[in-house]
Design a protein around this motif. Structure first.
Motif, PDB file in Angstrom:
ATOM      1  N   VAL B  14       0.864  -1.192   0.000  1.00  0.00           N
ATOM      2  CA  VAL B  14       0.000   0.000   0.000  1.00  0.00           C
ATOM      3  C   VAL B  14       0.895   1.235   0.000  1.00  0.00           C
ATOM      4  CG1 VAL B  14      -1.845   1.235   1.207  1.00  0.00           C
ATOM      5  CG2 VAL B  14      -1.750  -1.276   1.301  1.00  0.00           C
ATOM      6  N   LYS B  22      -2.842   4.679   4.636  1.00  0.00           N
ATOM      7  CA  LYS B  22      -2.169   3.420   4.305  1.00  0.00           C
ATOM      8  C   LYS B  22      -2.320   2.390   5.422  1.00  0.00           C
ATOM      9  CE  LYS B  22       1.965   5.115   3.570  1.00  0.00           C
ATOM     10  NZ  LYS B  22       1.664   6.577   3.747  1.00  0.00           N
ATOM     11  N   THR B  26      -4.067  -1.180   5.245  1.00  0.00           N
ATOM     12  CA  THR B  26      -3.191  -2.355   5.417  1.00  0.00           C
ATOM     13  C   THR B  26      -3.787  -3.317   6.440  1.00  0.00           C
ATOM     14  OG1 THR B  26      -1.195  -1.068   4.863  1.00  0.00           O
ATOM     15  CG2 THR B  26      -0.876  -3.073   6.168  1.00  0.00           C
ATOM     16  N   ASP B  87       2.798  -1.955   4.454  1.00  0.00           N
ATOM     17  CA  ASP B  87       2.497  -0.524   4.592  1.00  0.00           C
ATOM     18  C   ASP B  87       3.705   0.276   4.105  1.00  0.00           C
ATOM     19  OD1 ASP B  87       2.029   2.016   5.377  1.00  0.00           O
ATOM     20  OD2 ASP B  87       1.517   1.556   7.461  1.00  0.00           O
ATOM     21  N   ARG B  88       3.592   0.892   2.978  1.00  0.00           N
ATOM     22  CA  ARG B  88       4.601   1.716   2.277  1.00  0.00           C
ATOM     23  C   ARG B  88       5.615   0.819   1.563  1.00  0.00           C
ATOM     24  NH1 ARG B  88       7.116   6.745   5.046  1.00  0.00           N
ATOM     25  NH2 ARG B  88       5.269   7.754   4.213  1.00  0.00           N
ATOM     26  N   TYR B 136      -2.262   2.179  -4.822  1.00  0.00           N
ATOM     27  CA  TYR B 136      -1.873   3.571  -4.640  1.00  0.00           C
ATOM     28  C   TYR B 136      -3.094   4.354  -4.157  1.00  0.00           C
ATOM     29  CZ  TYR B 136      -0.393   8.337  -5.556  1.00  0.00           C
ATOM     30  OH  TYR B 136      -0.082   9.665  -5.413  1.00  0.00           O
TER      31      TYR B 136
END
Lengths: 217, 217
Positions: B14, B22, B26, B87-88, B136
């Motif tokens: 994400v 995010k 997640t 996450d990221r 995204y």
């Protein structure tokens, strides 16, 4: 020229302390096998000079730079389908030089931990193309010091004997714990590439048997 | 719970600007799919505090640290056989944050070149386990600023509006050039995980079709 039994796509890396004769063996071996060479890139290094003026400020940057360059080089060799002799391995950057900075405090413990964790994540994995054989050159310290003397590089001549003694010991400790790929140990007192044509043939035979022994595993 | 068609070993990442949601997505998605989560590690970071006191001195160290941590995390996920929501992404560290430092001069051009060459060698290769889909998250800047307000993290509240505006633009530029893996764009105004149970079902269906479309290629 005598037939040799080293697979065409082999990746052979030559390791050993400063002045022990890595580049000479790398070039002679590559020529004999019809392999390409992967030599140490010294001139484009953007950190070397800054590093020599301020060890602590730039040791981390320098070692990360070497890691990136060496990693790219290893991938290029792998993607080119092998057939290379490489002068100095990615393992020495970490096991000898970065470790020396950490032990002497010119690289902080935190930086050394970040550096080694990156190295382990990148290199100490099955995805990384490890060499088929690492040739470890060793020799008596006096012989190595004579070679450094003869080579006559300014910076090396100005370096104290104790530094070379320490480096010699560090290399012995490093290779004793090394297991990332098969190793062939050669004593520089046992061969003479410059004056004895047969020397290289004997080395080629030893490399071939190490590679074959490990391919059967 | 409705059956879903997302393979058990999928890796879903994400991405999106600070405060866009995010972590919420997640966690909700992982729970719905029975996947594990890979969340941002903020507290063990040995450079963050030093960095906030001297950007230029520590930006390189910080970004290399993130790269090493993210790379290890990606490998752990891959070696665990997938089934993760992350996450990221590792791509944002480079494409957004490191680039911002380089553009603003808090990371020198030389350091940025060393950093990006390491990133490309390590990540932008077939050996690196890229996600099956990158989700995204995008939204209107005002909505994102409200979320940051509500979240109430001290450091974020003290950060100027112009910083968030710039980050918002940088993310839009970054995603427009992103092609390391398949992308699913979601607008935060189009779903409500907290108050509408169906939101997650719709998102799950969209993820499944993106993954399937790309598996046929």
């Amino acid at each position: 020229m005598k037939e040799h039994h080293i697979p065409k796509n082999s990746i052979i890396t030559v390791a050993g302390t400063v002045g022990v004769g890595k580049s000479t063996l790398t070039k002679t071996l590559a020529k004999r096998l019809g392999f390409k060479t992967s030599l140490e890139e010294v001139d484009h290094n953007p950190y070397l000079e800054k590093f020599y003026h301020d060890f602590e400020r730039w040791s981390f940057h320098l070692q990360i730079y070497f890691l990136a360059e060496r990693f790219k080089e290893q991938k290029t060799i792998f993607e080119a389908g092998g057939g290379f002799v490489q002068d100095r391995s990615i393992y020495e950057d970490t096991g000898i030089f970065a470790k020396m900075h950490a032990d002497k405090g010119t690289m902080s413990k935190v930086d050394y931990k970040t550096y080694t964790s990156l190295f382990e994540a990148m290199v100490m994995t099955p995805y990384f193309p490890h060499p088929d054989v690492l040739i470890y050159l060793e020799g008596d310290l006096e012989n190595i010091l004579n070679r450094i003397e003869q080579r006559g590089r300014e910076m090396e001549l100005q370096t104290s004997r104790s530094y070379w003694e320490e480096m010699h010991t560090r290399y012995e400790n490093w290779i004793s714990g090394f297991n990332a790929c098969p190793v062939l140990k050669l004593r520089i007192e046992d061969y003479d590439l410059l004056n004895d044509e047969n020397s290289i043939e004997n080395i080629v035979d030893q490399i071939a048997s190490v590679i074959h022994d490990n391919q059967k595993k």
